[in-house]
Write a protein that holds these residues in place. Structure first.
Motif, PDB file in Angstrom:
ATOM      1  N   SER A  77       0.824  -1.218   0.000  1.00  0.00           N
ATOM      2  CA  SER A  77       0.000   0.000   0.000  1.00  0.00           C
ATOM      3  C   SER A  77       0.856   1.265   0.000  1.00  0.00           C
ATOM      4  N   THR A  80       3.595   2.494  -5.495  1.00  0.00           N
ATOM      5  CA  THR A  80       2.732   2.789  -6.643  1.00  0.00           C
ATOM      6  C   THR A  80       3.238   2.199  -7.952  1.00  0.00           C
ATOM      7  N   ARG A 152       0.946  -5.187 -10.637  1.00  0.00           N
ATOM      8  CA  ARG A 152      -0.007  -4.734  -9.626  1.00  0.00           C
ATOM      9  C   ARG A 152      -1.464  -5.011 -10.033  1.00  0.00           C
ATOM     10  N   PRO A 153      -1.856  -4.775 -11.309  1.00  0.00           N
ATOM     11  CA  PRO A 153      -3.251  -5.059 -11.665  1.00  0.00           C
ATOM     12  C   PRO A 153      -3.633  -6.521 -11.459  1.00  0.00           C
ATOM     13  N   GLU A 156      -4.364  -6.972  -7.835  1.00  0.00           N
ATOM     14  CA  GLU A 156      -5.662  -6.377  -7.513  1.00  0.00           C
ATOM     15  C   GLU A 156      -6.803  -7.269  -7.975  1.00  0.00           C
ATOM     16  N   ARG A 157      -6.668  -7.877  -9.151  1.00  0.00           N
ATOM     17  CA  ARG A 157      -7.696  -8.800  -9.640  1.00  0.00           C
ATOM     18  C   ARG A 157      -7.818 -10.016  -8.728  1.00  0.00           C
ATOM     19  N   GLY A 160      -5.947  -8.611  -3.882  1.00  0.00           N
ATOM     20  CA  GLY A 160      -4.924  -8.018  -3.045  1.00  0.00           C
ATOM     21  C   GLY A 160      -4.218  -9.052  -2.179  1.00  0.00           C
TER      22      GLY A 160
END
Length: 230
Positions: A77, A80, A152-153, A156-157, A160
């Protein structure tokens, strides 16, 4: 350090790893300046100077409750960059790790893991390394001590990073398996052999298998973490 072209965030959960973490940070320091955008150590309450050593090694330090899942979630978190490299604090990277990671990043998005190498002598440990390679090839099932490189995507899918004190790696891999092939970087990631030396290869394997069975049967991860770390 943050560089505009760099694509990689490295996140390392740590707890009382003053003896090992500086070695990993030295490995990471060999990377080209345009690879690592963010280097974060998520400390779980160390009392041996780990946070101070992490800062001296060029890392940003964030604080978290103890437990790799919570620490990883907190560290992630704080970053980025579009790619994440998740490493245990007692790991050592191979000499050409940065070139291997860069090649993986340039390929179609997928999850990647290193091959397990245990820093201790013994034929039983070499057989264990072979068994882990076969498990990863046939079952797409690396564990957290092999490191994990992923966009990262994709994380997220997968919902997390699971904020669990134990089994966070197994749960995440199970989720990723439904979304992506988990590929091998075909390079070793060396980990400290203390766990296998303390309990023996068979003892460690039996203990870990028993914990996984208990988890699948619904035992709380807090209880399992007490058994594992206690």
């Amino acid at each position: 350090m943050v560089l505009s072209r760099a694509e990689l965030a490295v996140v390392i959960p740590a707890l009382d790893e003053a003896g090992r973490l500086p070695l990993l940070l030295a490995d990471l320091a060999q990377a080209p300046s345009d690879l690592i955008a963010e280097l974060v150590v998520a400390d779980g309450g160390s009392s041996d100077g780990t946070p101070q050593l992490a800062r001296l090694g060029g890392a940003e330090v964030v604080h978290s409750l103890a437990g790799r899942g919570m620490q990883l979630a907190r560290g992630i978190s704080a970053t980025t960059a579009p790619w994440l490299l998740l490493l245990h604090a007692d790991a050592r990277l191979c000499r050409d790790w940065s070139a291997v990671v860069r090649r993986a990043i340039k390929q179609p998005p997928a999850a990647w893991a290193f091959e397990l190498a245990i820093e201790a002598p013994g034929i039983n440990l070499r057989l264990l390394e072979l068994a882990v390679r076969l498990r990863c090839r046939w079952r797409q099932l690396p564990y957290g001590d092999q490191g994990l490189l992923l966009p990262r995507p994709l994380l997220e899918r997968a919902g997390g990073m699971p904020e669990l004190p134990l089994m966070e790696d197994l749960l995440l891999i199970q989720r990723l398996q439904k979304l992506s092939r988990i590929r091998s970087l075909q390079r070793p990631l060396q980990v400290n052999g203390r766990r296998w030396q303390r309990h023996g290869v068979l003892g460690t394997a039996w203990r870990n298998a028993a914990l996984r069975r208990a988890w699948r049967r619904g035992t709380a991860t807090e209880v399992l973490a007490q058994q594992y770390y206690g």
